[in-house]
Design a protein around this motif. Structure first.
Motif, PDB file in Angstrom:
ATOM      1  N   GLY A  44       0.815  -1.208   0.000  1.00  0.00           N
ATOM      2  CA  GLY A  44       0.000   0.000   0.000  1.00  0.00           C
ATOM      3  C   GLY A  44       0.849   1.258   0.000  1.00  0.00           C
ATOM      4  N   HIS A  45       0.198   2.402  -0.101  1.00  0.00           N
ATOM      5  CA  HIS A  45       0.908   3.681  -0.103  1.00  0.00           C
ATOM      6  C   HIS A  45       0.142   4.712   0.713  1.00  0.00           C
ATOM      7  N   TYR A  46       0.889   5.713   1.183  1.00  0.00           N
ATOM      8  CA  TYR A  46       0.271   6.788   1.969  1.00  0.00           C
ATOM      9  C   TYR A  46       0.975   8.108   1.706  1.00  0.00           C
ATOM     10  N   LEU A  47       0.247   9.173   1.982  1.00  0.00           N
ATOM     11  CA  LEU A  47       0.773  10.534   1.939  1.00  0.00           C
ATOM     12  C   LEU A  47       0.195  11.270   3.141  1.00  0.00           C
ATOM     13  N   VAL A  48       1.058  11.902   3.939  1.00  0.00           N
ATOM     14  CA  VAL A  48       0.609  12.653   5.109  1.00  0.00           C
ATOM     15  C   VAL A  48       0.566  14.140   4.775  1.00  0.00           C
ATOM     16  N   VAL A  49      -0.585  14.767   5.014  1.00  0.00           N
ATOM     17  CA  VAL A  49      -0.735  16.206   4.791  1.00  0.00           C
ATOM     18  C   VAL A  49      -1.095  16.858   6.117  1.00  0.00           C
ATOM     19  N   LEU A  50      -0.585  18.053   6.349  1.00  0.00           N
ATOM     20  CA  LEU A  50      -0.837  18.742   7.608  1.00  0.00           C
ATOM     21  C   LEU A  50      -1.706  19.982   7.432  1.00  0.00           C
ATOM     22  N   THR A  51      -1.392  20.795   6.437  1.00  0.00           N
ATOM     23  CA  THR A  51      -2.053  22.088   6.283  1.00  0.00           C
ATOM     24  C   THR A  51      -2.974  22.110   5.066  1.00  0.00           C
ATOM     25  N   LEU A  52      -3.822  23.114   5.026  1.00  0.00           N
ATOM     26  CA  LEU A  52      -4.666  23.300   3.849  1.00  0.00           C
ATOM     27  C   LEU A  52      -3.819  23.639   2.629  1.00  0.00           C
ATOM     28  N   SER A  53      -2.685  24.272   2.860  1.00  0.00           N
ATOM     29  CA  SER A  53      -1.760  24.542   1.758  1.00  0.00           C
ATOM     30  C   SER A  53      -1.225  23.242   1.163  1.00  0.00           C
ATOM     31  N   ASP A  54      -0.894  22.286   2.040  1.00  0.00           N
ATOM     32  CA  ASP A  54      -0.466  20.964   1.563  1.00  0.00           C
ATOM     33  C   ASP A  54      -1.556  20.339   0.697  1.00  0.00           C
ATOM     34  N   VAL A  55      -2.783  20.424   1.174  1.00  0.00           N
ATOM     35  CA  VAL A  55      -3.899  19.790   0.477  1.00  0.00           C
ATOM     36  C   VAL A  55      -4.150  20.455  -0.866  1.00  0.00           C
ATOM     37  N   ASP A  56      -4.085  21.781  -0.892  1.00  0.00           N
ATOM     38  CA  ASP A  56      -4.293  22.481  -2.159  1.00  0.00           C
ATOM     39  C   ASP A  56      -3.233  22.090  -3.182  1.00  0.00           C
ATOM     40  N   TYR A  57      -2.016  21.877  -2.713  1.00  0.00           N
ATOM     41  CA  TYR A  57      -0.935  21.445  -3.601  1.00  0.00           C
ATOM     42  C   TYR A  57      -1.244  20.068  -4.181  1.00  0.00           C
ATOM     43  N   VAL A  58      -1.707  19.168  -3.307  1.00  0.00           N
ATOM     44  CA  VAL A  58      -2.072  17.819  -3.755  1.00  0.00           C
ATOM     45  C   VAL A  58      -3.248  17.885  -4.722  1.00  0.00           C
ATOM     46  N   CYS A  59      -4.241  18.710  -4.405  1.00  0.00           N
ATOM     47  CA  CYS A  59      -5.414  18.831  -5.268  1.00  0.00           C
ATOM     48  C   CYS A  59      -5.035  19.348  -6.655  1.00  0.00           C
ATOM     49  N   GLU A  60      -4.124  20.296  -6.696  1.00  0.00           N
ATOM     50  CA  GLU A  60      -3.679  20.827  -7.985  1.00  0.00           C
ATOM     51  C   GLU A  60      -3.004  19.730  -8.801  1.00  0.00           C
ATOM     52  N   TYR A  61      -2.229  18.887  -8.126  1.00  0.00           N
ATOM     53  CA  TYR A  61      -1.564  17.782  -8.830  1.00  0.00           C
ATOM     54  C   TYR A  61      -2.597  16.762  -9.322  1.00  0.00           C
ATOM     55  N   ILE A  62      -3.605  16.498  -8.499  1.00  0.00           N
ATOM     56  CA  ILE A  62      -4.652  15.571  -8.912  1.00  0.00           C
ATOM     57  C   ILE A  62      -5.346  16.079 -10.173  1.00  0.00           C
ATOM     58  N   ARG A  63      -5.631  17.361 -10.216  1.00  0.00           N
ATOM     59  CA  ARG A  63      -6.367  17.931 -11.347  1.00  0.00           C
ATOM     60  C   ARG A  63      -5.515  18.026 -12.612  1.00  0.00           C
ATOM     61  N   HIS A  64      -4.280  18.487 -12.466  1.00  0.00           N
ATOM     62  CA  HIS A  64      -3.502  18.864 -13.651  1.00  0.00           C
ATOM     63  C   HIS A  64      -2.146  18.171 -13.768  1.00  0.00           C
TER      64      HIS A  64
END
Length: 416
Positions: A199-219
């Motif tokens: 399996g795999h995991y990614l740990v995010v702490l801040t909303l900034s971290d999440v926005d970065y991940v979301c941008e990667y998911i989208r584009h």
């Protein structure tokens, strides 16, 4: 990643016998109970003497999981009085509780030395697993050494482990909202690898971290930069590839995070999957479960209720490395002067308070004239799930004492 070989099972022992627990509970009550605090709670969680009012949050202090962990640690020392007893790190994040265990002869192994020190143990030794749980690699070492294990892992934490294991089984990457270096998150991350280790995991702490991940998911984006951002403190599983492992994601969290922030993270990640895959495919590629600890929610909700009352100052009592206590401070400081104190001794005088600054990540001394004013003053007090009631009592009595009101007067006011 290759499958993980079967590890030897740990020698878990049951120390909760009736005769032991009767002694233990009496001892724990002596160390941590407060009849004064209990009486004030019965009388509406508010006490006023003269022009000084103290309001307590409805819910604060030890939760069931913390009480259970402390009971088991005390019981382990009693049952294995003639053996060496070790604790992985801290039983909970409260210095007073951990000091008591040290004085009982329980040896705490610092997080940075876990693997090194565990390798020195033998089958006569007892290891206490704290309420946060422990990484699978540590449990394997303990089992290989043949140690007896007293496992105090919180049931809410184990529920998260079940979720992330299921994610791995169904080829979902676990996105874990938490502090990557926190013992609980490290333990959860190790379970997110799954029973087969693939399996795999990614740990995010801040909303900034999440926005970065979301941008990667989208584009999509620069894989090297993505990996560089999250490489520290074991925030990524080995071999993590954002191009592959963000295709199907399941969200989990450290159980003591700020509830509203966790919910926002869930919402943003789900929206990113919808934007990339469309609504019809979202259910196939996104999963989420509410894994915030019930006690954490109660203490946060109770603080919001307390903040609806007129308060001049808020005192949050607890260990500076306590995650759930930290979030109470974050909530409070949005509305009024809030001081994160370890014990009553931090209230040096009416004007001087030693407290932990979340932004500086250090203890400092602040000066406030509010408590020294001659007019009416209302102080709010709360604490996280790892703070014992005796520390709340000490803080309450110190506030009144600084305002010229003796402990005897306080106790007489509530009839204890």
């Amino acid at each position: 990643m290759s499958a993980t070989p079967s590890a030897p099972a740990a020698r878990r022992v049951n120390v909760r016998t009736p005769e032991v627990m009767e002694r233990v509970q009496a001892e724990v009550e002596t160390h941590y109970r407060s009849t004064l605090v209990e009486a004030i709670r019965v009388q509406g969680s508010v006490i006023q003497i003269g022009n000084t009012t103290v309001r307590l949050a409805r819910d604060f202090g030890f939760c069931y999981g913390v009480e259970r962990a402390i009971d088991l640690a005390y019981a382990a020392r009693r049952v294995f009085a003639d053996r060496r007893v070790f604790l992985l790190g801290e039983i909970i994040h409260n210095p007073e509780v951990n000091r008591q265990l040290t004085e009982m002869g329980i040896v705490s192994i610092p997080v940075s030395q876990h693997e090194e020190e565990l390798a020195k143990l033998n089958s006569d030794d007892v290891v206490i697993v704290p309420a946060f749980g422990a990484e699978t690699k540590l449990m394997k070492i303990i089992a290989e050494r043949g140690c007896m294990v007293v496992d105090t892992t919180c049931g809410d934490v184990m529920s998260v482990w079940k979720r992330v294991r299921n994610y791995a089984k169904n080829d979902f990457t676990s996105i874990i909202h938490g502090k990557a270096s926190h013992e609980e998150t490290r333990a959860t991350s190790s379970r997110a690898l799954g029973d087969q280790g693939n399996g795999h995991y990614l740990v995010v702490l801040t909303l900034s971290d999440v926005d970065y991940v979301c941008e990667y998911i989208r584009h999509g984006g620069d894989k090297a930069l993505f990996l560089e951002r999250f490489k520290g403190a074991s925030a990524l599983s080995e071999g993590f590839d954002p191009d592959l492992h963000l295709q199907r994601i399941g969200v989990a969290n450290q159980t003591t995070m700020l509830k509203s922030e966790t919910e926002e993270i869930q919402r943003r990640l789900q929206k990113a999957i919808e934007d990339r895959d469309g609504n019809d495919a979202t259910q196939k590629n996104f999963q989420v479960f509410d894994t915030i600890c019930g006690a954490t929610q109660e203490r946060q909700d109770s603080l919001f209720l307390l903040l609806q009352q007129p308060l001049d100052v808020l005192l949050v009592v607890g260990g500076y490395n306590s995650s759930n206590t930290t979030h109470l401070v974050e909530i409070g400081e949005q509305q009024l002067p809030t001081f994160f104190i370890r014990t009553a001794e931090c209230l040096t005088s009416l004007e001087q308070i030693v407290h932990f600054d979340l932004h500086l990540k250090a203890e400092k001394t602040s000066y406030s004239t509010k408590l020294a004013e001659d007019g009416p003053v209302t102080i709010g007090i709360t604490a996280g799930a790892s703070c014992p009631n005796n520390l709340i009592e000490d803080t309450l009595l110190r506030v009144f004492q600084l305002r010229g009101i003796s402990p005897d007067q306080v106790r007489a006011q509530v009839g204890v």
